[in-house]
Design a protein around this motif. Structure first.
Motif, PDB file in Angstrom:
ATOM      1  N   TYR A  91      28.632 -91.799 -17.307  1.00 12.50           N
ATOM      2  CA  TYR A  91      27.479 -92.016 -16.441  1.00 12.50           C
ATOM      3  C   TYR A  91      26.362 -92.708 -17.224  1.00 12.50           C
ATOM      4  O   TYR A  91      26.092 -92.374 -18.386  1.00 12.50           O
ATOM      5  N   ARG A  97      26.574 -91.336 -20.935  1.00 11.73           N
ATOM      6  CA  ARG A  97      26.977 -89.986 -21.310  1.00 11.73           C
ATOM      7  C   ARG A  97      28.306 -89.692 -20.625  1.00 11.73           C
ATOM      8  O   ARG A  97      28.475 -90.020 -19.454  1.00 11.73           O
ATOM      9  N   GLU A 131      34.630 -84.878 -10.571  1.00  9.45           N
ATOM     10  CA  GLU A 131      33.515 -85.540  -9.882  1.00  9.45           C
ATOM     11  C   GLU A 131      33.802 -85.603  -8.394  1.00  9.45           C
ATOM     12  O   GLU A 131      34.926 -85.896  -7.981  1.00  9.45           O
ATOM     13  N   ASP A 145      28.306 -79.887 -19.280  1.00  8.20           N
ATOM     14  CA  ASP A 145      27.517 -80.999 -18.766  1.00  8.20           C
ATOM     15  C   ASP A 145      27.545 -81.057 -17.245  1.00  8.20           C
ATOM     16  O   ASP A 145      28.534 -80.658 -16.613  1.00  8.20           O
ATOM     17  N   HIS A 172      26.093 -83.919 -14.062  1.00  5.25           N
ATOM     18  CA  HIS A 172      25.384 -85.134 -13.667  1.00  5.25           C
ATOM     19  C   HIS A 172      25.324 -85.188 -12.152  1.00  5.25           C
ATOM     20  O   HIS A 172      26.354 -85.053 -11.472  1.00  5.25           O
ATOM     21  N   TYR A 224      18.284 -89.237 -10.194  1.00  3.62           N
ATOM     22  CA  TYR A 224      19.397 -88.689 -10.968  1.00  3.62           C
ATOM     23  C   TYR A 224      18.910 -87.572 -11.893  1.00  3.62           C
ATOM     24  O   TYR A 224      17.743 -87.518 -12.286  1.00  3.62           O
ATOM     25  N   ASN A 245      20.715 -85.399 -15.356  1.00  5.83           N
ATOM     26  CA  ASN A 245      21.842 -85.130 -16.247  1.00  5.83           C
ATOM     27  C   ASN A 245      21.431 -84.006 -17.193  1.00  5.83           C
ATOM     28  O   ASN A 245      20.409 -84.103 -17.868  1.00  5.83           O
ATOM     29  N   LYS A 298      22.755 -81.249 -20.259  1.00  6.74           N
ATOM     30  CA  LYS A 298      23.758 -80.963 -21.284  1.00  6.74           C
ATOM     31  C   LYS A 298      23.348 -79.687 -22.015  1.00  6.74           C
ATOM     32  O   LYS A 298      22.244 -79.606 -22.567  1.00  6.74           O
TER      33      LYS A 298
END
Length: 288
Positions: free
Chosen positions: A71, A94, A100, A130, A132, A147, A149, A151
């Motif tokens: 991504y 990443r 997904e 993770d 996303h 968006y 993201n 981690k």
């Protein structure tokens, strides 16, 4: 190409990039992809496995993937930073190994990080968890894509957040602009998390044979404990007016200002100006 004033000899430097993508379509529902790439200076860059996934296409609005997903968000239009593997106005690449779901413009990826071999101070490596999430909203010719993201390194005060929004606004055939806001934090669970912010404006105007494009980028880094943004400097500006002589050749000039550092107290700024030409002799072949 550069001229060394000391010995007055000419030398050149270059890099090589190779991307190879394998795509297999088993039937209307099932497909798969795998990728390898090489990107390094000079003639013999080493190849690396970029991941593979299998996809089930439920219908034209819903797809499910399992495997390795990469991504990135808000890629620069600016020619020198336009590889999201190296830099981005929003978020550099990443990777996640997991699953997904892509449904009606909403993308949700969950899994384990695949690029964190030395994610702790000892260099011993660790497993990251993770996520996303992004949503692409179409408003006529415009698109807006927020968006997030996240981690988690599974150790105290060790996690990483990237969030923001990319807007691509289109004003007929004459003008368009990309706007990007990015937020960065690498210690979100601290009592007072430190955050950095980046803002990018990239307009393009087309007036027949004349066109102009540019980029303006500025990052606000936390003074006490800055999270590094996904660009190699805290501010730069670029502008390029261009004139099309005919269908094959366009010429112009590019001007640039770069701070050359992420330290706002450093005095390393440089300005560049020079000619630019684009040549497209046949279909599917172009050079600049």
């Amino acid at each position: 190409i550069d001229n060394n004033a000391e010995d007055n000899k000419w030398f050149h430097d270059y890099s090589s990039t190779f991307d190879l993508l394998f795509q297999v379509k088993f039937n209307d529902k099932w497909s798969a992809e795998a990728a390898i790439s090489a990107d390094d200076d000079n003639t013999a860059p080493g190849f690396a496995y970029d991941g593979a996934f299998i996809q089930y296409q439920l219908n034209d609005k819903i797809a499910i993937k399992a495997g390795d997903m990469t991504y990135s968000e808000g890629a620069f239009r600016y020619y020198d930073y336009d590889d999201p593997g190296d830099a981005a106005a929003g978020m550099m690449e990443r990777s996640i190994r997991g699953i997904e779901v892509d449904a009606y413009g909403l993308v949700v990826g969950l899994g384990f990080g695949t690029d964190d071999d030395d994610c702790d101070a000892s260099g011993a490596g660790c497993t990251t968890y993770d996520a996303h999430v992004a949503y692409e909203l179409a408003l006529g010719d415009h698109t807006i894509r927020p968006y997030v993201n996240y981690k988690s390194y599974q150790v105290e005060n060790a996690n990483s957040l990237r969030a923001g929004v990319t807007a691509n606004l289109v004003f007929g055939t004459m003008a368009n602009v990309q706007l990007v806001y990015g937020l960065y934090s690498d210690a979100l669970s601290e009592d007072s998390p430190k955050m950095s912010h980046a803002f990018t404006v990239e307009p393009e105007v087309n007036l027949g044979k004349f066109s102009i494009k540019g980029t303006a980028y500025y990052a606000l880094l936390d003074d006490d404990d800055p999270t590094l943004v996904d660009a190699p400097e805290y501010m730069f500006a670029y502008v390029e007016p261009l004139f099309a002589i005919n269908d094959l050749l366009s010429v112009g000039v590019q001007g640039e200002y770069h701070t050359m550092t992420l330290d706002s107290d450093a005095e390393l700024a440089q300005a560049f100006i020079g000619p630019k030409a684009y040549f497209s002799p046949v279909e599917k072949l172009s050079m600049d």
